[in-house]
Design a protein around this motif. Structure first.
Motif, PDB file in Angstrom:
ATOM      1  N   GLY A  71       0.619  -1.363   0.073  1.00  0.00           N
ATOM      2  CA  GLY A  71       0.180   0.000   0.078  1.00  0.00           C
ATOM      3  C   GLY A  71       0.647   1.270  -0.088  1.00  0.00           C
ATOM      4  N   SER A  73       1.378   4.968   1.399  1.00  0.00           N
ATOM      5  CA  SER A  73       1.020   5.746   2.592  1.00  0.00           C
ATOM      6  C   SER A  73       0.529   7.062   2.512  1.00  0.00           C
ATOM      7  CB  SER A  73       2.233   5.875   3.632  1.00  0.00           C
ATOM      8  OG  SER A  73       2.327   6.605   4.844  1.00  0.00           O
ATOM      9  N   ILE A  77      -3.032   2.465   2.427  1.00  0.00           N
ATOM     10  CA  ILE A  77      -2.556   0.914   3.344  1.00  0.00           C
ATOM     11  C   ILE A  77      -3.821   0.202   3.774  1.00  0.00           C
ATOM     12  CG2 ILE A  77      -1.872   0.561   5.640  1.00  0.00           C
ATOM     13  CD1 ILE A  77      -0.109   3.164   5.603  1.00  0.00           C
ATOM     14  N   TYR A  93       3.579  -1.915   3.464  1.00  0.00           N
ATOM     15  CA  TYR A  93       3.290  -0.491   2.879  1.00  0.00           C
ATOM     16  C   TYR A  93       4.694   0.073   2.876  1.00  0.00           C
ATOM     17  CZ  TYR A  93       3.069   1.179   7.717  1.00  0.00           C
ATOM     18  OH  TYR A  93       3.570   1.466   8.916  1.00  0.00           O
TER      19      TYR A  93
END
Length: 211
Positions: A71, A73, A77, A93
């Motif tokens: 993911g 940030s 996420i 992430y």
């Protein structure tokens, strides 16, 4: 998951607001007739399910070799976490910058060199921030298959940037579909659609505001 259904979902919960007569100002200073906050999808269980199932279906279809989801940030996420859970995949992430303490990680979660990664992003406008994430992952030896995003503005700048970096993006829905859905659902008048497309084609040209 159908792109029009996702567009209508986003409009219905005001995750996307279309307001050509009273534009928003982005952090970059660009005046925009549209504002997107996909964090709101997390607060609506029905829409959240559509989005996360849609991401899982799209990743299976477009990136069948994927081994890990990463993911962005911070907005990407939760979507990476939920989608990874649905797919039974590892997840991590990428921070905006490395921590200045502890192990000084920029990538959180386990990532082995050579693993095939898909980056999960909530939206793509100019493409700059997500490409920074791709660069970090590549520098650590990941094989980045591409990006899976909820929404893209379809801006020329982002298309060119992604192509130059040899990065593929697949989105659940996009600016064009969303504008069509906004007209269909009565959020904007049909004659306002051209103003929105003029913005998409050249966000720095504010003449669309005077149309």
């Amino acid at each position: 998951m159908d792109a029009r259904r996702i567009a209508k979902d986003l409009l219905s919960i005001k995750a996307v607001i279309v307001r050509p007569s009273d534009p928003f100002t982005w952090a970059s200073g660009i005046k925009s007739p549209i504002y997107c906050d996909n964090r709101l999808t997390l607060s609506d269980p029905a829409v959240r399910l559509d989005v996360e199932q849609g991401l899982a279906e799209m990743i299976r279809r477009e990136y069948g070799a994927c081994e890990v989801l990463m993911g962005t940030s911070t907005a990407g996420i939760p979507h990476a976490a939920i989608t990874a859970h649905l797919m039974g995949l590892p997840m991590g992430y990428v921070r905006g910058a490395a921590k200045d303490h502890g192990r000084k990680n920029q990538i959180e979660g386990r990532l082995e060199e050579g693993q095939k990664v898909v980056v999960v992003e909530d939206l793509i406008s100019t493409g700059g921030s997500v490409l920074e994430v791709v660069d970090v992952l590549r520098a650590c030896g990941a094989d980045v298959l591409g990006i899976a995003s909820i929404f893209t503005y379809n801006m020329k700048k982002s298309v060119e940037r992604l192509q130059a970096a040899n990065v593929v993006n697949h989105s659940l829905t996009n600016f064009d579909v969303l504008v069509e859905a906004a007209v269909e659902e009565g959020y904007i008048a049909a004659n306002e659609a051209d103003r929105l497309f003029a913005f998409r084609d050249n966000p720095s040209d504010e003449s669309w505001m005077r149309a």
